[in-house]
Motif scaffolding. Structure first.
Motif, mmCIF file in Angstrom:
data_model
loop_
_atom_site.group_PDB
_atom_site.id
_atom_site.type_symbol
_atom_site.label_atom_id
_atom_site.label_comp_id
_atom_site.label_asym_id
_atom_site.label_seq_id
_atom_site.Cartn_x
_atom_site.Cartn_y
_atom_site.Cartn_z
ATOM 1 N N ILE A 1 32.909 50.324 -6.463
ATOM 2 C CA ILE A 1 33.674 51.188 -5.559
ATOM 3 C C ILE A 1 32.766 51.738 -4.469
ATOM 4 O O ILE A 1 33.057 51.627 -3.274
ATOM 5 C CB ILE A 1 34.358 52.323 -6.344
ATOM 6 C CG1 ILE A 1 35.403 51.756 -7.308
ATOM 7 C CG2 ILE A 1 34.989 53.337 -5.386
ATOM 8 C CD1 ILE A 1 36.004 52.780 -8.252
ATOM 9 N N TRP A 2 31.637 52.336 -4.875
ATOM 10 C CA TRP A 2 30.746 52.937 -3.879
ATOM 11 C C TRP A 2 30.080 51.881 -2.992
ATOM 12 O O TRP A 2 29.694 52.169 -1.859
ATOM 13 C CB TRP A 2 29.680 53.792 -4.557
ATOM 14 C CG TRP A 2 30.199 54.978 -5.324
ATOM 15 C CD1 TRP A 2 29.835 55.359 -6.573
ATOM 16 C CD2 TRP A 2 31.157 55.956 -4.886
ATOM 17 N NE1 TRP A 2 30.508 56.489 -6.951
ATOM 18 C CE2 TRP A 2 31.320 56.892 -5.935
ATOM 19 C CE3 TRP A 2 31.890 56.132 -3.710
ATOM 20 C CZ2 TRP A 2 32.185 57.980 -5.836
ATOM 21 C CZ3 TRP A 2 32.752 57.208 -3.614
ATOM 22 C CH2 TRP A 2 32.890 58.128 -4.664
ATOM 23 N N MET A 3 29.939 50.651 -3.495
ATOM 24 C CA MET A 3 29.338 49.591 -2.681
ATOM 25 C C MET A 3 30.341 48.922 -1.747
ATOM 26 O O MET A 3 29.961 48.126 -0.894
ATOM 27 C CB MET A 3 28.705 48.530 -3.585
ATOM 28 C CG MET A 3 27.500 49.015 -4.349
ATOM 29 S SD MET A 3 26.787 47.722 -5.388
ATOM 30 C CE MET A 3 25.777 48.718 -6.489
ATOM 31 N N SER A 4 31.610 49.241 -1.904
ATOM 32 C CA SER A 4 32.632 48.607 -1.084
ATOM 33 C C SER A 4 32.716 49.247 0.296
ATOM 34 O O SER A 4 32.111 50.281 0.558
ATOM 35 C CB SER A 4 34.003 48.706 -1.774
ATOM 36 O OG SER A 4 34.542 50.006 -1.615
ATOM 37 N N LYS A 5 33.491 48.631 1.176
ATOM 38 C CA LYS A 5 33.743 49.188 2.504
ATOM 39 C C LYS A 5 35.130 49.823 2.598
ATOM 40 O O LYS A 5 35.585 50.160 3.682
ATOM 41 C CB LYS A 5 33.587 48.090 3.551
ATOM 42 C CG LYS A 5 32.163 47.546 3.649
ATOM 43 C CD LYS A 5 32.042 46.473 4.721
ATOM 44 C CE LYS A 5 30.599 45.962 4.792
ATOM 45 N NZ LYS A 5 30.437 44.907 5.826
ATOM 46 N N ASN A 6 35.774 49.971 1.449
ATOM 47 C CA ASN A 6 37.113 50.547 1.391
ATOM 48 C C ASN A 6 36.995 52.076 1.336
ATOM 49 O O ASN A 6 36.871 52.674 0.270
ATOM 50 C CB ASN A 6 37.849 50.011 0.157
ATOM 51 C CG ASN A 6 39.299 50.434 0.097
ATOM 52 O OD1 ASN A 6 39.676 51.479 0.611
ATOM 53 N ND2 ASN A 6 40.122 49.626 -0.549
ATOM 54 N N GLU A 7 37.009 52.701 2.501
ATOM 55 C CA GLU A 7 36.796 54.146 2.573
ATOM 56 C C GLU A 7 37.916 54.939 1.913
ATOM 57 O O GLU A 7 37.680 55.998 1.322
ATOM 58 C CB GLU A 7 36.633 54.574 4.032
ATOM 59 C CG GLU A 7 35.354 54.088 4.682
ATOM 60 C CD GLU A 7 34.110 54.620 3.978
ATOM 61 O OE1 GLU A 7 34.086 55.829 3.649
ATOM 62 O OE2 GLU A 7 33.172 53.832 3.755
ATOM 63 N N ALA A 8 39.130 54.439 1.985
ATOM 64 C CA ALA A 8 40.260 55.166 1.393
ATOM 65 C C ALA A 8 40.093 55.291 -0.112
ATOM 66 O O ALA A 8 40.304 56.362 -0.692
ATOM 67 C CB ALA A 8 41.571 54.464 1.733
ATOM 68 N N ASP B 1 43.847 48.083 -2.591
ATOM 69 C CA ASP B 1 43.172 48.095 -3.887
ATOM 70 C C ASP B 1 41.948 47.188 -3.925
ATOM 71 O O ASP B 1 41.202 47.197 -4.909
ATOM 72 C CB ASP B 1 44.147 47.636 -4.985
ATOM 73 C CG ASP B 1 45.409 48.471 -5.033
ATOM 74 O OD1 ASP B 1 45.278 49.708 -5.096
ATOM 75 O OD2 ASP B 1 46.514 47.897 -4.985
ATOM 76 N N ILE B 2 41.755 46.389 -2.885
ATOM 77 C CA ILE B 2 40.654 45.428 -2.855
ATOM 78 C C ILE B 2 39.351 46.153 -2.521
ATOM 79 O O ILE B 2 39.256 46.871 -1.517
ATOM 80 C CB ILE B 2 40.906 44.315 -1.818
ATOM 81 C CG1 ILE B 2 42.216 43.580 -2.124
ATOM 82 C CG2 ILE B 2 39.734 43.348 -1.778
ATOM 83 C CD1 ILE B 2 42.209 42.748 -3.373
ATOM 84 N N LEU B 3 38.341 45.940 -3.344
ATOM 85 C CA LEU B 3 37.036 46.556 -3.115
ATOM 86 C C LEU B 3 36.115 45.644 -2.310
ATOM 87 O O LEU B 3 35.431 46.087 -1.385
ATOM 88 C CB LEU B 3 36.371 46.898 -4.452
ATOM 89 C CG LEU B 3 37.155 47.842 -5.364
ATOM 90 C CD1 LEU B 3 36.457 47.979 -6.707
ATOM 91 C CD2 LEU B 3 37.325 49.210 -4.710
ATOM 92 N N SER B 4 36.067 44.377 -2.672
ATOM 93 C CA SER B 4 35.183 43.434 -1.987
ATOM 94 C C SER B 4 35.635 42.025 -2.309
ATOM 95 O O SER B 4 36.320 41.772 -3.308
ATOM 96 C CB SER B 4 33.726 43.642 -2.409
ATOM 97 O OG SER B 4 33.604 43.612 -3.820
#
Length: 342
Positions: free
Chosen positions: A108-115, A229-232
């Protein structure tokens, strides 16, 4: 050098971090060894510990990167290792729920999904725990063989259905979010997405261990996934899985240090109170040798893990020493811990 709950002084510089460590020690000391052992033997879910960490905002403070949560929240490898050691000292089950939450948070924290990152910070403040849906029963953690699938949903663009099983997933009975690794059937690429363990399409089948922990087998039955819901995806999903393991499996060494420290105290207290053949047990030369060996190995474990923590903190594209020291803590510190226990 070794953790002593009665004389403990945190290595953290700020008051909030020191308070977390001291309050955690006080929580376990107040419960007492008898209660800790009872709950372990009777496989009691550690709801009281989770309520305590929520009240004190412990997971939220320690596992939220700066900028997403409360002012004191930031990711600090040093204090996370200190906290891991304390939890290991009092019981591996308490360390385990913290450890697998950290694993679940990694992608989660490594993703670019800010929401979803902002949502996760809020869930942590609400006392949420997390899970890492990587391994499968037939393949273990062999990422190449992952059978969890994410397929396009004919209902519309950007909509998917997730289906498949995961196995040996800690916290998956109560996790606010489960970071789940899969393959996109349309592109053939790897993908990480987040699911809610309480969703009707999330089937928590069973716990596969007989302990305080809940280590789940779960199945997603056409679980609805959207782009939100997609993280990466692709290489980023692959990298986040391995980097999450790098960061979090490092904590195995610190759990081992905590376990061994408490065990050393228990053993020497027991031995020093026993008298055999008209001698104190601790006066026998071979017993002294065993205790000195155990103590020396344990101090070496902690010294090495402390140095390795420096390399974890200073890691960068140009400083990759952690790639050697990280697996040494994960593997060698823990196997030396087994020698200390023996």
């Amino acid at each position: 050098m070794l953790l002593n709950p009665h004389t403990f002084k945190s290595g953290s510089a700020d008051e909030k971090s020191r308070a977390i460590m001291l309050k955690t020690i006080q929580f376990f000391e107040t419960r007492g060894k008898k209660k800790l052992k009872h709950d372990d033997h009777e496989r009691v879910w550690y709801a009281d510990f989770l309520a305590f960490q929520k009240q004190e905002q412990i997971f939220a403070t320690l596992m939220t990167p700066a900028g997403y949560g409360a002012p004191a929240a930031h990711w600090d490898t040093w204090r996370n290792c200190e906290f891991s050691e304390i939890l290991g000292f009092y019981g591996l089950s308490y360390w385990y729920t913290w450890q697998v939450s950290m694993l679940g948070l990694g992608p989660i924290w490594m993703s670019k999904n800010e929401a979803i990152k902002n949502r996760t910070a809020k869930l942590l403040q609400e006392g949420g725990i997390f899970a890492f849906g990587l391994s499968e029963k037939e393949h273990g953690a062999d990422l190449y063989s992952s059978e969890m699938k994410l397929s396009p949903d004919p209902a519309g663009p950007g909509m998917y259905k997730a289906h498949g099983r995961k196995y040996y997933i800690g916290n998956a009975n109560k996790a606010a979010l489960v970071s789940t690794f899969a393959k996109n059937t349309q592109t053939g690429e790897y993908v990480f997405f987040a699911v809610d363990s309480q969703h009707e399409k999330f089937d928590c089948i069973q716990s596969v261990v007989n302990s305080q922990n809940y280590v789940a087998e779960y199945e997603l039955r056409d679980y609805p996934i959207t782009q939100a819901d997609i993280l990466s995806e692709g290489r980023a999903a692959w990298d986040s899985s391995l980097n999450t393991i790098n960061v979090c499996k490092f904590n195995l060494g610190w759990a081992s240090i905590g376990i061994c420290t408490h065990s050393l105290y228990e053993s020497i207290n027991h031995a020093s109170a026993r008298r055999l053949f008209d001698h104190q047990v601790t006066d026998f030369p071979h017993i002294q040798q065993l205790f000195v060996d155990a103590y020396t190995r344990l101090v070496a474990m902690k010294l090495f893990a402390r140095r390795a923590t420096d390399y974890m903190r200073s890691a960068s594209v140009d400083d990759r020493r952690y790639l050697l020291f990280n697996p040494m803590v994960k593997m060698k510190v823990t196997t030396q811990g087994e020698e200390v226990i023996n």
